[in-house]
Design an enzyme around this catalytic site. Structure first.
Site, PDB file in Angstrom:
ATOM      1  N   HIS A 199      -0.066   4.058  16.184  1.00  0.00           N
ATOM      2  CA  HIS A 199      -0.474   3.623  17.522  1.00  0.00           C
ATOM      3  C   HIS A 199      -1.973   3.366  17.600  1.00  0.00           C
ATOM      4  O   HIS A 199      -2.559   3.371  18.683  1.00  0.00           O
ATOM      5  CB  HIS A 199      -0.015   4.625  18.581  1.00  0.00           C
ATOM      6  CG  HIS A 199       1.400   4.359  19.011  1.00  0.00           C
ATOM      7  ND1 HIS A 199       2.376   4.010  18.111  1.00  0.00           N
ATOM      8  CD2 HIS A 199       1.992   4.349  20.226  1.00  0.00           C
ATOM      9  CE1 HIS A 199       3.515   3.807  18.761  1.00  0.00           C
ATOM     10  NE2 HIS A 199       3.310   4.010  20.052  1.00  0.00           N
ATOM     11  N   ASP A 213      -2.042  11.076  27.602  1.00  0.00           N
ATOM     12  CA  ASP A 213      -1.218  10.520  28.689  1.00  0.00           C
ATOM     13  C   ASP A 213       0.160  10.119  28.178  1.00  0.00           C
ATOM     14  O   ASP A 213       1.156  10.250  28.876  1.00  0.00           O
ATOM     15  CB  ASP A 213      -1.878   9.263  29.273  1.00  0.00           C
ATOM     16  CG  ASP A 213      -3.183   9.582  29.943  1.00  0.00           C
ATOM     17  OD1 ASP A 213      -3.400  10.757  30.270  1.00  0.00           O
ATOM     18  OD2 ASP A 213      -3.982   8.649  30.132  1.00  0.00           O
ATOM     19  N   GLU A 246      -7.512  12.826  36.795  1.00  0.00           N
ATOM     20  CA  GLU A 246      -7.820  11.548  36.144  1.00  0.00           C
ATOM     21  C   GLU A 246      -8.222  10.550  37.229  1.00  0.00           C
ATOM     22  O   GLU A 246      -8.304  10.899  38.409  1.00  0.00           O
ATOM     23  CB  GLU A 246      -6.610  11.006  35.370  1.00  0.00           C
ATOM     24  CG  GLU A 246      -6.384  11.684  34.046  1.00  0.00           C
ATOM     25  CD  GLU A 246      -5.637  10.802  33.048  1.00  0.00           C
ATOM     26  OE1 GLU A 246      -5.443   9.597  33.305  1.00  0.00           O
ATOM     27  OE2 GLU A 246      -5.235  11.340  31.991  1.00  0.00           O
TER      28      GLU A 246
HETATM   29  C1  LIG Z   1       0.323   3.776  24.359  1.00  0.00           C
HETATM   30  C2  LIG Z   1      -0.824   4.631  23.871  1.00  0.00           C
HETATM   31  C3  LIG Z   1      -1.322   5.616  24.671  1.00  0.00           C
HETATM   32  C4  LIG Z   1      -2.379   6.415  24.243  1.00  0.00           C
HETATM   33  N1  LIG Z   1      -2.834   7.398  25.067  1.00  0.00           N
HETATM   34  C5  LIG Z   1      -3.841   8.191  24.662  1.00  0.00           C
HETATM   35  C6  LIG Z   1      -4.321   9.217  25.491  1.00  0.00           C
HETATM   36  O1  LIG Z   1      -3.876   9.405  26.617  1.00  0.00           O
HETATM   37  N2  LIG Z   1      -5.302  10.005  25.013  1.00  0.00           N
HETATM   38  C7  LIG Z   1      -5.832   9.851  23.765  1.00  0.00           C
HETATM   39  O2  LIG Z   1      -6.691  10.626  23.383  1.00  0.00           O
HETATM   40  N3  LIG Z   1      -5.408   8.865  22.970  1.00  0.00           N
HETATM   41  C8  LIG Z   1      -4.442   8.024  23.387  1.00  0.00           C
HETATM   42  N4  LIG Z   1      -4.020   7.021  22.581  1.00  0.00           N
HETATM   43  C9  LIG Z   1      -4.698   6.810  21.294  1.00  0.00           C
HETATM   44  C10 LIG Z   1      -4.077   7.676  20.211  1.00  0.00           C
HETATM   45  O3  LIG Z   1      -4.420   9.024  20.405  1.00  0.00           O
HETATM   46  C11 LIG Z   1      -4.594   7.291  18.823  1.00  0.00           C
HETATM   47  O4  LIG Z   1      -4.445   5.927  18.594  1.00  0.00           O
HETATM   48  C12 LIG Z   1      -3.858   8.089  17.764  1.00  0.00           C
HETATM   49  O5  LIG Z   1      -4.492   7.929  16.534  1.00  0.00           O
HETATM   50  C13 LIG Z   1      -2.449   7.579  17.629  1.00  0.00           C
HETATM   51  O6  LIG Z   1      -1.661   8.522  16.974  1.00  0.00           O
HETATM   52  P1  LIG Z   1      -0.708   8.041  15.814  1.00  0.00           P
HETATM   53  O7  LIG Z   1       0.115   9.205  15.469  1.00  0.00           O
HETATM   54  O8  LIG Z   1      -0.017   6.785  16.131  1.00  0.00           O
HETATM   55  O9  LIG Z   1      -1.826   7.805  14.679  1.00  0.00           O
HETATM   56  P2  LIG Z   1      -1.979   6.589  13.664  1.00  0.00           P
HETATM   57  O10 LIG Z   1      -2.362   5.379  14.415  1.00  0.00           O
HETATM   58  O11 LIG Z   1      -0.802   6.494  12.792  1.00  0.00           O
HETATM   59  O12 LIG Z   1      -3.226   7.106  12.801  1.00  0.00           O
HETATM   60  C14 LIG Z   1      -4.526   7.182  13.369  1.00  0.00           C
HETATM   61  C15 LIG Z   1      -5.531   7.655  12.323  1.00  0.00           C
HETATM   62  O13 LIG Z   1      -5.261   9.004  12.003  1.00  0.00           O
HETATM   63  C16 LIG Z   1      -4.936   9.139  10.627  1.00  0.00           C
HETATM   64  N5  LIG Z   1      -3.826  10.093  10.560  1.00  0.00           N
HETATM   65  C17 LIG Z   1      -2.579   9.943  11.037  1.00  0.00           C
HETATM   66  N6  LIG Z   1      -1.861  11.063  10.795  1.00  0.00           N
HETATM   67  C18 LIG Z   1      -2.694  11.923  10.165  1.00  0.00           C
HETATM   68  C19 LIG Z   1      -2.571  13.241   9.661  1.00  0.00           C
HETATM   69  N7  LIG Z   1      -1.417  13.915   9.734  1.00  0.00           N
HETATM   70  N8  LIG Z   1      -3.644  13.814   9.070  1.00  0.00           N
HETATM   71  C20 LIG Z   1      -4.823  13.157   8.986  1.00  0.00           C
HETATM   72  N9  LIG Z   1      -5.000  11.907   9.425  1.00  0.00           N
HETATM   73  C21 LIG Z   1      -3.955  11.305  10.017  1.00  0.00           C
HETATM   74  C22 LIG Z   1      -4.541   7.755  10.165  1.00  0.00           C
HETATM   75  O14 LIG Z   1      -4.766   7.571   8.784  1.00  0.00           O
HETATM   76  C23 LIG Z   1      -5.455   6.888  11.001  1.00  0.00           C
HETATM   77  O15 LIG Z   1      -6.731   6.816  10.436  1.00  0.00           O
HETATM   78  C24 LIG Z   1      -2.983   6.192  22.976  1.00  0.00           C
HETATM   79  C25 LIG Z   1      -2.499   5.157  22.178  1.00  0.00           C
HETATM   80  C26 LIG Z   1      -1.435   4.382  22.620  1.00  0.00           C
HETATM   81  C27 LIG Z   1      -0.953   3.260  21.758  1.00  0.00           C
END
Ligand SMILES: Cc1cc2nc3c(=O)[nH]c(=O)nc-3n(C[C@H](O)[C@H](O)[C@H](O)COP(=O)(O)OP(=O)(O)OC[C@H]3O[C@@H](n4cnc5c(N)ncnc54)[C@H](O)[C@@H]3O)c2cc1C
Length: 506
Positions: A77, A140, A253
């Site tokens: 994400h 969120d 918020e």
């Molecule tokens: C619809 C939506 C809503 C969101 N709402 C919020 C919000 O309310 N608050 C907020 O703070 N953020 C929010 N985000 C942002 C979100 O927190 C970050 O984009 C987060 O990185 C997404 O998590 P993911 O599991 O998809 O990570 P990914 O996109 O898969 O990875 C993000 C980064 O973390 C690394 N990573 C992933 N897993 C691990 C692990 N286990 N150990 C070490 N590194 C790792 C990856 O290599 C990459 O560099 C939102 C994003 C979206 C798309």
């Protein structure tokens, strides 16, 4: 897609890894895309590990190669390819079954051990249904993995009280860029612990996190009120986040919206359910192109008498100066409240908006700069809206642990600004390129006018950009990298360090 000969070579190579999990060379396209939809970098292969041992094997295998990189992918994400590894190895971390491994009593309080690849939505439902407890600090939207948000910060309406998610973990299990599996906490391997939190995946892969929990309430009163003046909105929001716990809400918020009847950008976006009505007279009362909605929530239990809840809400709201007749409220189950974005996700998936590109921009803006930001950005550049929410709300710096890798602007209070753009593939709307250009325009306006801000979920293409982002923390960040991932194998999609080409540890 690999050619057949490539696939043969790959199979032979990866036999060396001796995995208990699986490896996929064919269906890899998903790991070359992300929620942002702005970049595509297909990996060489996707590994589905069975546990930390497999992750360590993959990293040790990459260390022996001259140029392989490894990216942990949570739920993909990210916006700017942060979880991708161009022609490298992507470790698919998502594992719903890891939502709760154990309930533990630690010195810091009750906690649950959860897998790094667990989705927060699964952590929520399992914690509440099995233990009646719940993590304290959220995002969120909960379709994100534990490791993904802890690598950034994890912020939402509870951050003002408990700090970001990175302030709510007491222990991690991490597989570092040298392939070592390390347990770390404030008291044990603390350097690794703090560097990994908010560390953008640069130092290790989080395989387990110990997350603080508290008794879960049953119900939530969810409330929105509207302001025409930015200074009144910020004064009330800041007052709520600095009051003693008993005198405030449990969630705070806010967002800016366009002073129009546009269903996405305007007044209708304030309503909490379809039964609520909005009065067209509201718009006329303010000449401002943009208005502000303060969003708060109060926890309570099913046994609480409704008049007691009403009285508490009235008392808390009584001290706020929102526009008359702009109070909207609903009562809902605690889990439904925390999963509130899931309904929007379902609708957006049905109409194609969820899968279209999302050129999002997230910033932390210091309190000293937020009025200028409102004037230059909300009231000028974004006065017609962005096709999605424009979140803006304050949080207190003292709830953040300054030893983590997250960098913040100056001052005790700063604002989260999240420009959550949605593009509609079926309607005439600005091109993605124009929206990305508008993001650049916003950043340039902030820089030109001397605003104090940092990017949240940062993205830079140059080392100079990263050095400026980290400021005086850059040399520490580099030092941690050379210690825990000396060959720069991990999280190449962040584009902070370049893979060290010399042959590494055997
Ligand atoms: C619809 C939506 C809503 C969101 N709402 C919020 C919000 O309310 N608050 C907020 O703070 N953020 C929010 N985000 C942002 C979100 O927190 C970050 O984009 C987060 O990185 C997404 O998590 P993911 O599991 O998809 O990570 P990914 O996109 O898969 O990875 C993000 C980064 O973390 C690394 N990573 C992933 N897993 C691990 C692990 N286990 N150990 C070490 N590194 C790792 C990856 O290599 C990459 O560099 C939102 C994003 C979206 C798309």
């Amino acid at each position: 897609m690999l050619q057949q000969e490539d696939e043969e070579v790959a199979r032979r190579l990866f036999q060396d890894m001796d995995l208990e999990g699986s490896i996929d060379y064919r269906s890899t396209a998903f790991a070359g895309r992300d929620f942002g939809g702005l970049h595509a970098s297909p990996p060489f292969a996707v590994v589905r590990p069975s546990g930390s041992r497999d992750i360590s094997s993959v990293i040790r295998f990459a260390l022996k190669s001259p140029n392989l990189t490894v990216a942990a992918r949570g739920n993909g994400h990210s916006i700017n390819g942060q979880a991708m590894a161009n022609r490298g190895l992507v470790i698919d971390m998502k594992r719903p079954s890891d939502a709760v491994i154990d309930f533990v009593r630690s010195d810091a309080g009750f906690a649950v051990d959860v897998g790094g690849g667990a989705l927060w939505e699964d952590v929520l439902t399992r914690c509440v249904s099995e233990f009646g407890f719940s993590p304290r600090s959220w995002t969120d939207y909960l379709g994100l993995t534990v490791g993904g948000t802890l690598s950034n910060a994890g912020v939402s309406g509870q951050t003002f009280r408990y700090g970001p998610q990175t302030s709510n973990v007491t222990e991690l299990e991490v597989v570092t860029g040298t392939g070592d599996t390390v347990i770390c906490s404030d008291g044990q391997n603390s350097e690794l612990f703090f560097s990994v939190l908010g560390g953008l995946g640069q130092f290790g892969i989080i395989t387990r996190a110990r997350v603080l929990v508290q008794p879960a309430p049953n119900m939530v009163r969810w409330i929105r009120v509207v302001y025409s003046e930015f200074d009144e909105f910020t004064r009330d929001a800041e007052s709520l986040i600095t009051r003693p716990e008993r005198e405030s809400f449990d969630y705070v918020e806010g967002f800016a919206f366009v002073n129009s009847d546009d269903p996405v950008n305007g007044w209708p976006s304030v309503l909490l359910n379809p039964d609520q009505l909005w009065d067209t007279g509201f718009m006329i009362r303010s000449a401002s192109p943009v208005l502000y909605c303060l969003e708060v929530a109060l926890h309570y239990n099913k046994g609480d008498c409704s008049s007691t809840v009403d009285t508490r809400v009235e008392r808390l709201l009584g001290r706020l100066r929102f526009m008359e007749d702009t109070l909207f409220q609903v009562d809902l189950n605690y889990i439904d409240f925390l999963l509130r974005v899931k309904e929007a996700e379902k609708q957006a998936k049905a109409n194609g908006i969820w899968d279209a590109p999302h050129p999002w921009l997230n910033l932390f803006v210091s309190k000293t700069s937020i009025e200028d930001f409102d004037r230059l950005v909300f009231k000028e550049i974004l006065k017609d809206g962005i096709g999605g929410p424009m979140l803006v709300y304050p949080i207190s710096r003292s709830k953040w642990d300054e030893r983590t890798s997250v960098v913040l602007p100056d001052g005790e209070i700063f604002y989260i600004v999240a420009l959550l753009r949605f593009t509609n593939p079926y309607q005439k709307s600005p091109s993605v390129r124009d929206l990305v250009a508008q993001n650049h325009e916003i950043i340039e306006a902030c820089v030109r006018n001397g605003l104090d801000f940092k990017l949240y979920l940062p993205h830079y293409n140059t080392e100079e950009g990263w050095k400026q982002h980290f400021g005086d923390r850059w040399s520490w960040f580099e030092e941690m990298k050379s210690k825990y991932d000396p060959m720069a194998i991990l999280a190449p999609g962040q584009k902070i360090f370049t893979r060290n080409p010399s042959c590494g540890i055997n």
